[in-house]
Each structure stands twice: as C-alpha cells, then as structure tokens.
Design an enzyme around this catalytic site. Structure first.
Site, PDB file in Angstrom:
ATOM      1  N   ASN A   1       1.627   3.550  11.188  1.00  0.00           N
ATOM      2  CA  ASN A   1       0.845   4.081  12.323  1.00  0.00           C
ATOM      3  C   ASN A   1       1.126   3.203  13.521  1.00  0.00           C
ATOM      4  O   ASN A   1       1.531   2.051  13.364  1.00  0.00           O
ATOM      5  CB  ASN A   1      -0.656   4.026  11.984  1.00  0.00           C
ATOM      6  CG  ASN A   1      -1.101   2.604  11.629  1.00  0.00           C
ATOM      7  OD1 ASN A   1      -0.890   2.142  10.497  1.00  0.00           O
ATOM      8  ND2 ASN A   1      -1.665   1.903  12.593  1.00  0.00           N
TER       9      ASN A   1
ATOM     10  N   MET B   1      -2.288  -6.809   7.019  1.00  0.00           N
ATOM     11  CA  MET B   1      -3.342  -7.622   6.383  1.00  0.00           C
ATOM     12  C   MET B   1      -2.849  -8.288   5.097  1.00  0.00           C
ATOM     13  O   MET B   1      -3.647  -8.536   4.189  1.00  0.00           O
ATOM     14  CB  MET B   1      -4.544  -6.724   6.060  1.00  0.00           C
ATOM     15  CG  MET B   1      -5.085  -5.936   7.241  1.00  0.00           C
ATOM     16  SD  MET B   1      -6.383  -4.810   6.730  1.00  0.00           S
ATOM     17  CE  MET B   1      -6.555  -3.794   8.218  1.00  0.00           C
ATOM     18  N   SER B   2      -1.573  -8.555   5.021  1.00  0.00           N
ATOM     19  CA  SER B   2      -1.067  -9.098   3.750  1.00  0.00           C
ATOM     20  C   SER B   2       0.180  -9.934   3.982  1.00  0.00           C
ATOM     21  O   SER B   2       0.459 -10.386   5.089  1.00  0.00           O
ATOM     22  CB  SER B   2      -0.737  -7.940   2.795  1.00  0.00           C
ATOM     23  OG  SER B   2       0.378  -7.207   3.276  1.00  0.00           O
TER      24      SER B   2
ATOM     25  N   HIS C   1      -5.533  -8.676  -2.096  1.00  0.00           N
ATOM     26  CA  HIS C   1      -5.649  -9.019  -0.677  1.00  0.00           C
ATOM     27  C   HIS C   1      -6.779 -10.007  -0.418  1.00  0.00           C
ATOM     28  O   HIS C   1      -7.786 -10.019  -1.117  1.00  0.00           O
ATOM     29  CB  HIS C   1      -5.930  -7.746   0.137  1.00  0.00           C
ATOM     30  CG  HIS C   1      -4.855  -6.722   0.073  1.00  0.00           C
ATOM     31  ND1 HIS C   1      -4.794  -5.784  -0.946  1.00  0.00           N
ATOM     32  CD2 HIS C   1      -3.787  -6.488   0.873  1.00  0.00           C
ATOM     33  CE1 HIS C   1      -3.727  -5.021  -0.754  1.00  0.00           C
ATOM     34  NE2 HIS C   1      -3.095  -5.425   0.338  1.00  0.00           N
TER      35      HIS C   1
ATOM     36  N   HIS D   1      -7.087   4.830   6.915  1.00  0.00           N
ATOM     37  CA  HIS D   1      -6.278   4.504   5.737  1.00  0.00           C
ATOM     38  C   HIS D   1      -5.516   5.756   5.272  1.00  0.00           C
ATOM     39  O   HIS D   1      -4.434   5.656   4.710  1.00  0.00           O
ATOM     40  CB  HIS D   1      -7.175   3.963   4.623  1.00  0.00           C
ATOM     41  CG  HIS D   1      -6.408   3.403   3.457  1.00  0.00           C
ATOM     42  ND1 HIS D   1      -5.439   2.425   3.598  1.00  0.00           N
ATOM     43  CD2 HIS D   1      -6.447   3.684   2.131  1.00  0.00           C
ATOM     44  CE1 HIS D   1      -4.926   2.122   2.408  1.00  0.00           C
ATOM     45  NE2 HIS D   1      -5.521   2.881   1.512  1.00  0.00           N
TER      46      HIS D   1
ATOM     47  N   HIS E   1      -2.930   1.040  -4.698  1.00  0.00           N
ATOM     48  CA  HIS E   1      -2.377  -0.154  -5.345  1.00  0.00           C
ATOM     49  C   HIS E   1      -2.592  -0.056  -6.846  1.00  0.00           C
ATOM     50  O   HIS E   1      -3.716  -0.012  -7.317  1.00  0.00           O
ATOM     51  CB  HIS E   1      -3.081  -1.412  -4.836  1.00  0.00           C
ATOM     52  CG  HIS E   1      -2.607  -1.854  -3.494  1.00  0.00           C
ATOM     53  ND1 HIS E   1      -1.634  -2.791  -3.330  1.00  0.00           N
ATOM     54  CD2 HIS E   1      -2.960  -1.459  -2.263  1.00  0.00           C
ATOM     55  CE1 HIS E   1      -1.413  -2.969  -2.040  1.00  0.00           C
ATOM     56  NE2 HIS E   1      -2.211  -2.165  -1.371  1.00  0.00           N
TER      57      HIS E   1
ATOM     58  N   TYR F   1      -8.745  -9.714   2.102  1.00  0.00           N
ATOM     59  CA  TYR F   1      -9.937  -8.976   2.553  1.00  0.00           C
ATOM     60  C   TYR F   1     -10.788  -8.454   1.402  1.00  0.00           C
ATOM     61  O   TYR F   1     -11.946  -8.103   1.586  1.00  0.00           O
ATOM     62  CB  TYR F   1      -9.568  -7.822   3.506  1.00  0.00           C
ATOM     63  CG  TYR F   1      -8.697  -6.736   2.926  1.00  0.00           C
ATOM     64  CD1 TYR F   1      -9.180  -5.817   1.998  1.00  0.00           C
ATOM     65  CD2 TYR F   1      -7.370  -6.616   3.336  1.00  0.00           C
ATOM     66  CE1 TYR F   1      -8.374  -4.823   1.483  1.00  0.00           C
ATOM     67  CE2 TYR F   1      -6.554  -5.628   2.827  1.00  0.00           C
ATOM     68  CZ  TYR F   1      -7.052  -4.734   1.897  1.00  0.00           C
ATOM     69  OH  TYR F   1      -6.257  -3.764   1.388  1.00  0.00           O
ATOM     70  N   GLU F   2     -10.216  -8.418   0.209  1.00  0.00           N
ATOM     71  CA  GLU F   2     -11.016  -8.007  -0.948  1.00  0.00           C
ATOM     72  C   GLU F   2     -12.010  -9.094  -1.343  1.00  0.00           C
ATOM     73  O   GLU F   2     -12.885  -8.868  -2.187  1.00  0.00           O
ATOM     74  CB  GLU F   2     -10.107  -7.688  -2.140  1.00  0.00           C
ATOM     75  CG  GLU F   2      -9.205  -6.472  -1.922  1.00  0.00           C
ATOM     76  CD  GLU F   2      -8.234  -6.267  -3.071  1.00  0.00           C
ATOM     77  OE1 GLU F   2      -8.663  -5.722  -4.097  1.00  0.00           O
ATOM     78  OE2 GLU F   2      -7.064  -6.678  -2.957  1.00  0.00           O
TER      79      GLU F   2
ATOM     80  N   SER G   1       0.814  -1.219   0.000  1.00  0.00           N
ATOM     81  CA  SER G   1       0.000   0.000   0.000  1.00  0.00           C
ATOM     82  C   SER G   1       0.842   1.262   0.000  1.00  0.00           C
ATOM     83  O   SER G   1       1.633   1.475   0.925  1.00  0.00           O
ATOM     84  CB  SER G   1      -0.871   0.063   1.263  1.00  0.00           C
ATOM     85  OG  SER G   1      -1.983  -0.753   1.149  1.00  0.00           O
TER      86      SER G   1
ATOM     87  N   ALA H   1       2.583  -2.088   4.359  1.00  0.00           N
ATOM     88  CA  ALA H   1       2.304  -1.093   5.383  1.00  0.00           C
ATOM     89  C   ALA H   1       1.804  -1.863   6.591  1.00  0.00           C
ATOM     90  O   ALA H   1       1.048  -2.824   6.437  1.00  0.00           O
ATOM     91  CB  ALA H   1       1.223  -0.135   4.888  1.00  0.00           C
TER      92      ALA H   1
HETATM   93  N1  HPA Z   1      -3.360  -2.806  11.348  1.00  0.00           N
HETATM   94  C1  HPA Z   1      -3.469  -3.645  10.337  1.00  0.00           C
HETATM   95  N2  HPA Z   1      -2.993  -3.377   9.118  1.00  0.00           N
HETATM   96  C2  HPA Z   1      -2.380  -2.199   8.947  1.00  0.00           C
HETATM   97  C3  HPA Z   1      -2.222  -1.268   9.979  1.00  0.00           C
HETATM   98  C4  HPA Z   1      -2.738  -1.584  11.267  1.00  0.00           C
HETATM   99  O1  HPA Z   1      -2.644  -0.816  12.240  1.00  0.00           O
HETATM  100  N3  HPA Z   1      -1.560  -0.197   9.453  1.00  0.00           N
HETATM  101  C5  HPA Z   1      -1.320  -0.497   8.159  1.00  0.00           C
HETATM  102  N4  HPA Z   1      -1.808  -1.705   7.833  1.00  0.00           N
END
Ligand code: HPA
Length: 271
Positions: A233, A209-210, A81, A245, A59, A83-84, A28, A111
């Site tokens: 973050n 998440m990847s 992903h 996001h 992406h 989650y998609e 990402s 990320a």
């Molecule tokens: N959690 C899950 N996936 C993420 C995060 C997070 O805090 N930041 C970027 N991708």
C-alpha cells in the site's frame, strides 16, 4: 543465554537431517513461497522448545525444512512481531536458531507501506539498508558472546553482492524491482501522514513493523541478509484512502506468484 537457542537447534536436528544453506523469513501474506518448497519436515513453532507461536492473520507459524530446487533451505513461514507484545529476544529467537543451525545467508521478506512516492502498491523493493525506529535495540541487555560481538557493525548488513544477484534473478524472470531504505516501527498502528512526511525526509522509502530485529540478530552472527519488501500500500497520507490490513493481504495475494518466483530464484543461487 545460548542454551535455549542450542536446545532448539538440537530439537530441529532430531526432526530433520537437512543442513540448510539459506534461511528464509516469510512476512504477512507471503507464506505461499513455502508451497514451492519440496518439504522434508515442517515443524510448528509451538513444538520448538523456546519458540513463541505467531498469532497474526496471514502468518502460519511453522518452520519448513526442505529444498528450493536443489538448494537446502529452512523457511520460517510467518514470524512473530514486537507489536504482539513479545520481547525482542523472542522475536530474534528463531533467526538465531537458524544461524546456529548453520545457514550461510538469510532472506527476509515483509509487507511494507510505500513512502517513496514513485512507488506503487504491488511493487517489490530490495532493501538496501534500514533505519531502526522501533524505539529500542533488540541486542540491549547482556551480550550472548557465542553469537557475536557486543557492538556489531551494521554497515554491510545487506551486502551489495546479494542485491546484485537478486537484480539478476529479477531481470531474468522479467520482474521490476525497486530498491530502497526500510524504516521499522514497533506498530501496531499505521503511521500518521505527518510521520510519513518526516520519515521521507529522513531517507526512508518504505515503512513496516518487522524485519529489523531479525536482521540485527543475523548481522551480529555475521550472516549476510537479502531483504525484499512487498509494497502492499502507499503509506499514510499519500493517497486519499485509509490503510487497512485487508489491503495488505489483497496486495500480497495479487503479487504472490511474482514474489515467489523471485524468492525461489534467489534461493537457488544461494545454494
Ligand atoms: N505501515 C506500516 N507497516 C505496514 C504498512 C504501512 O503502511 N503496510 C504494510 N505494513
């Protein structure tokens, strides 16, 4: 089935003669690395038979064949992903295609949220190991024997030798690197503060998440992986602010230059 994978390999070979030494998956907001690649051919995922297009903001969804310095590379600019709603076979598809194309190593990036409280947003973290918390193993189902064994070893998926090389590159260009364990969830929700406390107890330093499906695919093919997380973050509950996001995108934009320098430096060493 190996056939769809090898059909995609044939298609890519029909578009480019470049033999990539390394594969790269850009996460990402981290797609700009591709700007520093001397592009020979760029192929939209939608053109590749059997590949799914990526639908997430940040992406791009194309495979770039070209050179990073002297190194011939295949760069996935954006990934798909779980989650998609994609099947994990589809999430692993292009990694397997790169494996069959003959890459000797894979650089995966993402990320991630910082779970380790000594981290800060904008840090880069070498992945020393992972915890698969996606709730499913991507290799579940009939084994594709052409790709590797039924029960792949995962104890050296992120070899120390590659991490040592990356530490050297980071030192030479003055980049501070964290190093830790990446825990993968299916998403798409961010975690609760209680989950993050639990994951810290389990030994996680970052969450995302990847990445884990692609690393498992590469490991089955005995392709060594170098993983780099951009801590975009601090994970839920650590700071008194909500997760968005937008923050993820803002942080990747802020560290893009450093990140690209590290990835390019690493790629030149992998050639
Ligand atoms: N959690 C899950 N996936 C993420 C995060 C997070 O805090 N930041 C970027 N991708």
């Amino acid at each position: 089935m190996i056939k769809p994978i090898d059909e995609a390999v044939s298609f890519i070979r029909s578009r480019s003669r470049l033999q990539p030494a390394a594969g790269v998956i850009l996460g990402s907001g981290l797609g700009d690395v591709a700007d520093s690649i001397d592009v020979e051919t760029a192929i939209g995922y939608g053109e590749i038979p059997g590949a799914k297009a990526s639908g997430v903001a940040g992406h791009q969804g194309r495979l770039v064949l070209g050179r990073a310095g002297k190194a011939p590379v295949a760069v996935m600019q954006g990934r798909i992903h779980f989650y998609e709603g994609h099947e994990l076979g589809d999430v692993m598809f292009l990694t397997r295609v790169l494996g069959r194309l003959g890459i000797k190593s894979l650089v995966v990036t993402n990320a991630a949220g910082g779970v380790n409280t000594s981290y800060g947003a904008g840090d880069l973290m070498l992945i020393s190991d992972h915890i698969n918390f996606m709730g499913v193993n991507p290799l579940r189902g009939p084994n594709i024997d052409e790709l590797g064994v039924r029960f792949p070893d995962m104890s050296e998926s992120y070899p120390e030798s590659l991490r040592e090389m990356a530490r050297g590159v980071a030192r030479s260009i003055g980049i501070k690197l964290q190093e830790g364990v990446y825990l993968a969830l299916s998403g798409p929700t961010y975690e609760t503060p209680a989950e993050i406390r639990a994951f810290r107890t389990l030994g996680a330093d970052a969450v995302g998440m990847s990445t884990v499906p692609e690393v498992i695919a590469a490991s089955q093919m005995q392709i060594p992986v170098l993983g780099i997380s951009c801590i975009t973050n601090m994970a839920a509950g650590i700071l008194k602010q909500k997760l968005t996001h937008q923050e993820v995108m803002d942080t990747t934009a802020r560290v893009q230059k450093q990140f690209a320098a590290l990835v390019l430096g690493v790629l030149e060493k992998l050639a």
